[in-house]
Design a protein around this motif. Structure first.
Motif, PDB file in Angstrom:
ATOM      1  N   ALA A 105       0.851  -1.188   0.000  1.00  0.00           N
ATOM      2  CA  ALA A 105       0.000   0.000   0.000  1.00  0.00           C
ATOM      3  C   ALA A 105       0.887   1.239   0.000  1.00  0.00           C
ATOM      4  CB  ALA A 105      -0.916   0.006   1.216  1.00  0.00           C
ATOM      5  N   ARG A 106       0.434   2.289  -0.653  1.00  0.00           N
ATOM      6  CA  ARG A 106       1.200   3.528  -0.718  1.00  0.00           C
ATOM      7  C   ARG A 106       0.274   4.708  -0.393  1.00  0.00           C
ATOM      8  NH1 ARG A 106       6.228   3.514  -3.422  1.00  0.00           N
ATOM      9  NH2 ARG A 106       6.137   5.730  -2.930  1.00  0.00           N
ATOM     10  N   PRO A 107       0.145   5.045   0.895  1.00  0.00           N
ATOM     11  CA  PRO A 107      -0.710   6.212   1.245  1.00  0.00           C
ATOM     12  C   PRO A 107      -0.286   7.498   0.563  1.00  0.00           C
ATOM     13  CG  PRO A 107      -0.139   4.940   3.203  1.00  0.00           C
ATOM     14  CD  PRO A 107       0.671   4.388   2.082  1.00  0.00           C
ATOM     15  N   ASP A 108       1.031   7.602   0.221  1.00  0.00           N
ATOM     16  CA  ASP A 108       1.494   8.840  -0.390  1.00  0.00           C
ATOM     17  C   ASP A 108       0.955   9.038  -1.801  1.00  0.00           C
ATOM     18  OD1 ASP A 108       3.073   6.585  -0.956  1.00  0.00           O
ATOM     19  OD2 ASP A 108       4.817   7.795  -1.490  1.00  0.00           O
ATOM     20  N   ALA A 109       0.261   8.052  -2.342  1.00  0.00           N
ATOM     21  CA  ALA A 109      -0.374   8.226  -3.652  1.00  0.00           C
ATOM     22  C   ALA A 109      -1.599   9.131  -3.568  1.00  0.00           C
ATOM     23  CB  ALA A 109      -0.777   6.872  -4.234  1.00  0.00           C
ATOM     24  N   GLN A 110      -2.136   9.309  -2.339  1.00  0.00           N
ATOM     25  CA  GLN A 110      -3.312  10.164  -2.126  1.00  0.00           C
ATOM     26  C   GLN A 110      -4.461   9.782  -3.051  1.00  0.00           C
ATOM     27  OE1 GLN A 110      -2.233  14.356  -2.057  1.00  0.00           O
ATOM     28  NE2 GLN A 110      -0.232  13.896  -1.164  1.00  0.00           N
TER      29      GLN A 110
END
Length: 239
Positions: A105-110
């Motif tokens: 998962a990559r939360p920084d992708a917004q």
């Protein structure tokens, strides 16, 4: 990690165990994952068994969507047959074979900033779904009802590029590249780019090109794998 022994024939193999373990996402957040482990029969060689780890593209969002610990859930049976044939090869050659089920998962992708209200509701509703359920849920849904702005804007392109990029430096031994020019899952222009980047970075590699589908191997590829594993066993063990 916990391991549960499985009967012979599981994954069409022998000596298998379903494993559950903790790993971390790209953010460092702990996450539970599952997989399959196979150990060759007999005594290990001096220095221990060599290890072959099989990773694969995602087949869903849930913790068991890799289907390695539960192959009966596989929604692409032909892919499972191809993977299991490769595992049988390495197991017979004396490799401990690990089929890894992982999620990232990559939360920084917004991602939420790209979604409509309906899109956010849809994403929340599928967070534990695997490929089969995802396909059913998404049938007939138009991209315009999910997305509020182009994915080419903002942080998403850079995050996706970082997530999808294959390492092209830092290898300390030659690697085999088995590529199918007619692969429609990973198309051939991407193969060419990978080979060019490896060459530019001075990485040693050998390429065998076929005309099958994704993960399909022709006789020349099997022969290349055979020669590669023979070289692995012939190399001195580093302690």
């Amino acid at each position: 990690m916990t391991a549960t022994a499985q009967p012979d024939g599981w994954h069409q193999l022998w000596g298998g165990a379903a494993v559950e373990y903790w790993t971390t996402r790209s953010t460092g957040e702990p996450v539970r994952a599952s997989g399959a482990l196979f150990v060759p029969a007999g005594q290990p060689p001096a220095g221990g068994w060599p290890i072959m780890a099989w990773d694969h593209g995602t087949t869903g969002l849930g913790p068991r969507c890799g289907c390695q610990a539960d192959p009966e859930r596989e929604v692409l049976p032909y892919r499972r047959r191809e993977e299991d044939a490769i595992m049988r090869f390495f197991l017979a050659k004396g490799f401990v074979s690990i089929l890894i089920g992982m999620r990232a998962a990559r939360p920084d992708a917004q991602v939420d900033s790209y979604l409509t209200d309906f899109g956010r509701q849809l994403l929340d509703s599928v967070q534990y779904d695997c490929l089969g359920e995802l396909t059913d849920r998404m049938a007939g849904i138009a991209p315009g009802s999910v997305l509020s702005r182009p994915l080419s804007e903002g942080p998403f392109p850079a995050v996706l590029r970082d997530y999808m990029t294959v390492a092209t430096r830092g290898y300390d031994a030659p690697i085999p590249l088995l590529l199918n020019a007619t692969d429609i899952t990973v198309p051939s222009p991407l193969h060419a780019a990978l080979a060019a980047q490896l060459a530019a970075n001075g990485v040693g590699f050998e390429t065998v090109v076929g005309t099958g589908g994704h993960t399909e191997l022709n006789p020349q590829m099997w022969a290349a794998m055979d020669a590669f594993t023979d070289r692995v066993f012939a190399a001195p063990t580093v302690s």
